[in-house]
Design a protein around this motif. Sequence first.
Motif, short mmCIF file in Angstrom:
data_model
loop_
_atom_site.label_atom_id
_atom_site.label_comp_id
_atom_site.label_asym_id
_atom_site.label_seq_id
_atom_site.Cartn_x
_atom_site.Cartn_y
_atom_site.Cartn_z
N ALA A 109 9.24 21.32 23.14
CA ALA A 109 10.06 22.23 22.34
C ALA A 109 9.24 23.01 21.31
O ALA A 109 9.78 23.88 20.63
N GLY A 110 7.94 22.68 21.19
CA GLY A 110 7.07 23.41 20.28
C GLY A 110 6.86 22.79 18.92
O GLY A 110 6.37 23.45 18.00
N ARG A 111 7.22 21.51 18.76
CA ARG A 111 6.92 20.80 17.52
C ARG A 111 5.55 20.12 17.66
O ARG A 111 5.20 19.67 18.74
N MET A 130 5.78 14.49 12.53
CA MET A 130 6.18 15.64 13.31
C MET A 130 6.26 16.86 12.40
O MET A 130 6.97 16.84 11.38
N LEU A 131 5.50 17.91 12.75
CA LEU A 131 5.60 19.19 12.06
C LEU A 131 6.68 19.99 12.78
O LEU A 131 6.51 20.43 13.92
N SER A 288 1.75 22.64 25.61
CA SER A 288 2.76 23.28 24.78
C SER A 288 2.13 23.80 23.49
O SER A 288 1.17 23.22 22.96
N ARG A 289 2.66 24.91 22.99
CA ARG A 289 2.16 25.52 21.76
C ARG A 289 3.12 25.27 20.61
O ARG A 289 4.33 25.15 20.82
N TYR A 290 2.57 25.26 19.40
CA TYR A 290 3.42 25.11 18.23
C TYR A 290 4.23 26.38 18.02
O TYR A 290 3.72 27.49 18.05
N SER A 291 5.53 26.20 17.81
CA SER A 291 6.45 27.32 17.64
C SER A 291 7.11 27.21 16.28
O SER A 291 7.85 26.26 16.01
N SER A 292 6.84 28.18 15.39
CA SER A 292 7.46 28.15 14.07
C SER A 292 8.64 29.11 14.04
O SER A 292 8.72 30.05 14.83
#
Length: 293
Positions: A109-111, A130-131, A288-292
């Motif tokens: 989910a990008g976390r 978890m960020l 997966s990439r981090y999604s802000s």
Amino acid sequence: MGQKADLVLDVKSQLGEGPLWLADQGMLAWVDIEGRCIEFLQLETGERRSISVGARIGAVVESEDGRLVCALQNGLHYLDPETEQLEFIGDPEQDLEGNRFNDGKCDPAGRFWAGTMPLSGPEASGSLYMLDKDGEIHRKVQDIRCSNGLGWSLDGTRMYYIDTPTRRIDVFHYDSATGEISERQPLVEVPSELGSPDGMTVDAEGKIWLAHWGGSCITRWDPATGKQLDKVELPVSQVTSCAFGGKDLDVLYITSARVGLSEEKLAKEPLAGGVFSYIPGVKGLPASRYSSN
């Protein structure tokens, strides 16, 4: 069983960890925790690059905005790969100077998940964090001795996790909508003759590939049965992590370490700290990439 991996680069990382395939650049990245840097290798040209981050670095992931997200000893940071400048996100353990971040990975989910461990000693002072997409850092598991490998099932309902001294891969129920985890249970018990479980990755068939610190190998496991399916030998004892890469995601890249090995051991393991590869006959999944927000 009994296949062997090939050398990709005799880089002699002190504590190589966290291989990451950067698909857009055709590049492999990994961290050298004690070298306090991120290493990059362009597979086609052999061109290398190193970015010093000034602190022990446990993990690096891509962000959807083109930056990298790093888990450093002094907290989580963005890194601009062009300018090499760091931007502080947060440090959930600024009061725990004896800890550092270790392995980390983004969930589907990008976390960004990353855990900590004490620099020395057996204390269970580490945690798993978890960020979230809003930039908030949440502690998800505590009383950890050496937070390590992470992975998720193909259907997104389970999270796999390693606290190395337990000698296990554990499984949580995972809610992809919220990032909540619950119902922790042992999944795989790693035999002592295989060393200690370290980093891991999940392939396109949902099976787990596991690196073995002190075990000179990587192995493949079936999470449905907890049974070992495969074993690949390496010419180094401290095997740290693995990740799929290559343009078809059909190559398993493997990191290793030389830290703590005696001169006698290093003479027997001249490739310790190198990066290796293995063609397993199964493909991996894109990182997966981090999604802000």
